[in-house]
Design a protein around this motif. Sequence first.
Motif, PDB file in Angstrom:
ATOM      1  N   SER A  66       0.825  -1.215   0.000  1.00  0.00           N
ATOM      2  CA  SER A  66       0.000   0.000   0.000  1.00  0.00           C
ATOM      3  C   SER A  66       0.860   1.267   0.000  1.00  0.00           C
ATOM      4  CB  SER A  66      -0.936   0.003   1.212  1.00  0.00           C
ATOM      5  OG  SER A  66      -0.208   0.121   2.412  1.00  0.00           O
ATOM      6  N   ASP A  81       8.676   7.865   8.026  1.00  0.00           N
ATOM      7  CA  ASP A  81       8.589   7.271   9.370  1.00  0.00           C
ATOM      8  C   ASP A  81       7.235   6.617   9.573  1.00  0.00           C
ATOM      9  OD1 ASP A  81      10.934   7.763  10.954  1.00  0.00           O
ATOM     10  OD2 ASP A  81      10.493   9.898  10.752  1.00  0.00           O
ATOM     11  N   ILE A  82       7.225   5.353   9.855  1.00  0.00           N
ATOM     12  CA  ILE A  82       5.980   4.661  10.206  1.00  0.00           C
ATOM     13  C   ILE A  82       6.219   4.018  11.576  1.00  0.00           C
ATOM     14  CG2 ILE A  82       4.247   2.970   9.495  1.00  0.00           C
ATOM     15  CD1 ILE A  82       4.448   5.047   7.387  1.00  0.00           C
ATOM     16  N   PRO A  83       5.925   4.773  12.641  1.00  0.00           N
ATOM     17  CA  PRO A  83       6.228   4.238  13.967  1.00  0.00           C
ATOM     18  C   PRO A  83       5.166   3.280  14.496  1.00  0.00           C
ATOM     19  CG  PRO A  83       5.355   6.466  14.142  1.00  0.00           C
ATOM     20  CD  PRO A  83       5.401   6.139  12.681  1.00  0.00           C
ATOM     21  N   CYS A  84       5.578   2.439  15.430  1.00  0.00           N
ATOM     22  CA  CYS A  84       4.655   1.612  16.221  1.00  0.00           C
ATOM     23  C   CYS A  84       3.727   0.748  15.365  1.00  0.00           C
ATOM     24  CB  CYS A  84       3.848   2.523  17.139  1.00  0.00           C
ATOM     25  SG  CYS A  84       3.009   1.624  18.434  1.00  0.00           S
ATOM     26  N   VAL A  85       4.351  -0.109  14.576  1.00  0.00           N
ATOM     27  CA  VAL A  85       3.563  -1.003  13.714  1.00  0.00           C
ATOM     28  C   VAL A  85       3.448  -2.372  14.379  1.00  0.00           C
ATOM     29  CG1 VAL A  85       3.303  -1.960  11.387  1.00  0.00           C
ATOM     30  CG2 VAL A  85       4.540   0.198  11.716  1.00  0.00           C
ATOM     31  N   ASP A  86       2.213  -2.812  14.571  1.00  0.00           N
ATOM     32  CA  ASP A  86       1.954  -4.154  15.099  1.00  0.00           C
ATOM     33  C   ASP A  86       2.146  -5.106  13.907  1.00  0.00           C
ATOM     34  OD1 ASP A  86       0.945  -6.468  16.153  1.00  0.00           O
ATOM     35  OD2 ASP A  86      -0.937  -5.605  16.842  1.00  0.00           O
ATOM     36  N   TYR A 124       3.723   0.590  27.022  1.00  0.00           N
ATOM     37  CA  TYR A 124       2.867   1.727  26.697  1.00  0.00           C
ATOM     38  C   TYR A 124       1.420   1.270  26.458  1.00  0.00           C
ATOM     39  CZ  TYR A 124       0.827   5.318  23.690  1.00  0.00           C
ATOM     40  OH  TYR A 124      -0.015   6.234  23.119  1.00  0.00           O
TER      41      TYR A 124
ATOM     42  N   LYS B  11      -5.727   1.522  -0.528  1.00  0.00           N
ATOM     43  CA  LYS B  11      -5.428   1.714   0.899  1.00  0.00           C
ATOM     44  C   LYS B  11      -6.567   2.501   1.545  1.00  0.00           C
ATOM     45  CE  LYS B  11      -2.449   4.372   4.011  1.00  0.00           C
ATOM     46  NZ  LYS B  11      -1.210   5.155   4.182  1.00  0.00           N
ATOM     47  N   ILE B  42      -2.580   0.367  19.730  1.00  0.00           N
ATOM     48  CA  ILE B  42      -1.598   1.459  19.735  1.00  0.00           C
ATOM     49  C   ILE B  42      -0.917   1.468  18.370  1.00  0.00           C
ATOM     50  CG2 ILE B  42      -1.227   1.438  22.241  1.00  0.00           C
ATOM     51  CD1 ILE B  42       1.546   0.120  21.544  1.00  0.00           C
ATOM     52  N   GLY B  43      -0.559   2.639  17.940  1.00  0.00           N
ATOM     53  CA  GLY B  43       0.133   2.760  16.651  1.00  0.00           C
ATOM     54  C   GLY B  43      -0.744   2.308  15.496  1.00  0.00           C
ATOM     55  N   LEU B  44      -0.313   1.241  14.868  1.00  0.00           N
ATOM     56  CA  LEU B  44      -0.904   0.876  13.578  1.00  0.00           C
ATOM     57  C   LEU B  44      -0.878  -0.626  13.373  1.00  0.00           C
ATOM     58  CD1 LEU B  44      -1.462   1.554  10.463  1.00  0.00           C
ATOM     59  CD2 LEU B  44       1.009   1.583  10.248  1.00  0.00           C
ATOM     60  N   ARG B  45      -1.938  -1.134  12.762  1.00  0.00           N
ATOM     61  CA  ARG B  45      -1.967  -2.538  12.360  1.00  0.00           C
ATOM     62  C   ARG B  45      -2.594  -2.579  10.979  1.00  0.00           C
ATOM     63  NH1 ARG B  45      -2.362  -7.899  14.373  1.00  0.00           N
ATOM     64  NH2 ARG B  45      -3.770  -9.002  13.016  1.00  0.00           N
ATOM     65  N   VAL B  46      -2.039  -3.381  10.113  1.00  0.00           N
ATOM     66  CA  VAL B  46      -2.536  -3.422   8.734  1.00  0.00           C
ATOM     67  C   VAL B  46      -3.131  -4.801   8.430  1.00  0.00           C
ATOM     68  CG1 VAL B  46      -1.903  -3.204   6.292  1.00  0.00           C
ATOM     69  CG2 VAL B  46      -0.887  -1.674   7.970  1.00  0.00           C
ATOM     70  N   ILE B  61      -6.583  -2.694   1.489  1.00  0.00           N
ATOM     71  CA  ILE B  61      -5.525  -2.764   2.498  1.00  0.00           C
ATOM     72  C   ILE B  61      -5.922  -1.777   3.588  1.00  0.00           C
ATOM     73  CG2 ILE B  61      -3.062  -2.469   2.969  1.00  0.00           C
ATOM     74  CD1 ILE B  61      -2.522  -3.208   0.067  1.00  0.00           C
ATOM     75  N   TRP B  63      -5.725   0.104   7.082  1.00  0.00           N
ATOM     76  CA  TRP B  63      -4.836   0.596   8.142  1.00  0.00           C
ATOM     77  C   TRP B  63      -5.690   0.928   9.357  1.00  0.00           C
ATOM     78  CZ3 TRP B  63       0.343   3.341   7.146  1.00  0.00           C
ATOM     79  CH2 TRP B  63       0.972   2.792   6.034  1.00  0.00           C
ATOM     80  N   PRO B  75       0.341  10.551  12.914  1.00  0.00           N
ATOM     81  CA  PRO B  75       1.484  10.768  12.010  1.00  0.00           C
ATOM     82  C   PRO B  75       1.017  10.882  10.554  1.00  0.00           C
ATOM     83  CG  PRO B  75       1.946   8.978  13.552  1.00  0.00           C
ATOM     84  CD  PRO B  75       0.491   9.324  13.727  1.00  0.00           C
ATOM     85  N   TYR B  77       2.442  10.321   7.848  1.00  0.00           N
ATOM     86  CA  TYR B  77       2.794   9.204   6.957  1.00  0.00           C
ATOM     87  C   TYR B  77       1.820   8.031   7.085  1.00  0.00           C
ATOM     88  CZ  TYR B  77       7.184  11.154   5.226  1.00  0.00           C
ATOM     89  OH  TYR B  77       8.119  11.927   4.578  1.00  0.00           O
ATOM     90  N   TYR B  78       1.085   7.959   8.201  1.00  0.00           N
ATOM     91  CA  TYR B  78       0.037   6.932   8.305  1.00  0.00           C
ATOM     92  C   TYR B  78      -1.065   7.174   7.258  1.00  0.00           C
ATOM     93  CZ  TYR B  78       1.334   5.056  12.997  1.00  0.00           C
ATOM     94  OH  TYR B  78       1.948   4.449  14.070  1.00  0.00           O
TER      95      TYR B  78
END
Lengths: 147, 171
Positions: A66, A81-86, A124, B11, B42-46, B61, B63, B75, B77-78
């Motif tokens: 994507s 920057d793509i922070p905190c990716v599960d 966190y 996306k 928290i943050g991101l999961r795809v 896809i 997010w 962010p 960029y997300y």
Amino acid sequence: MRCFTTWRKSWFMMTLQQLKAHVLDHSAQVIVFQKDGLMVDSCHTLSGVKSWENKSLYDSISLLRSMQFAFSHIGNEEVIDIPCVDFVLEQRQGYYDFTFSLHPENPDLVVWLVKDQTRVYRYYAAIQQERNLLRLEKEYKERGQSA
Amino acid sequence: MDSTKQGISKKIALLGSHAVGKTSLISRFVTREFPNEYLTTIGLRVDQKTVQLGDLTVELIIWDIAGQDDPVRIPQYYLNGAHGYIFVVDLSRESTWSQMDHQIQVLEAMMPKAKRLVAGNKKDLLSDKELQELKLPVTPDFLTSAFTGENVDEMFHHLAQILVHDDATTA
């Protein structure tokens, strides 16, 4: 005590550069791929990523698929920057910080830096979970009182 | 990134305050399951799922972005490159929709080209009378329940259709 001394000695025999490399090896991995997604190289420090070798990462990883457009237009000095990716890095489920930038010596290649931050983000997440549950509880209580 | 070997790839992002059911909606759509307990994202999961629209195969896809009351903190960029997004509110909690017009405005500025749907989730927690009495600042496109599955597939399919239609008109 003797063991401790031996351990300390072994660390002191490393240069700071070696020490840094040793620490980073356990927390980061660099993967290099072409803009069409083909994986070119990896330092394999977190995961062997064998199943990605000589394949397009876009076929295996929907997140990268994507982002194809972003990679094809990434600027010379840009860092995505793509922070905190599960994310599951092969068999390793965890939380990772991703950064993407062009290879300094070859702008046709993208350098994907994977930093394992699982320990930090799990801590966190636990705090955030508690905080959100408290907020929910408070909201439902207030609603119950006003009804 | 639109074309894949299989067809079209898009996306989309799910956005909204915490605990509105973004992850549950995705889980219901992708795996047909409803998570038994609330777990903060928290943050991101795809995730990804393929839908069939007539002869056309569309890969979504998705997010799943951690709940955030103030979209400015997400962010950038997300959000970059998102073709569409679903703004989710919890119909049973006013705090999740009282500022939604402002939140949507901010998101539109952050993703000017992305198509938007608004989901009023947790419909199952309200009676018909309560639903009729709700006065949301922005009318949801879909009233959904991740718990029962009501309107979940319909909403994702509708967004896929909008995105495909958008491709056809801009081509």
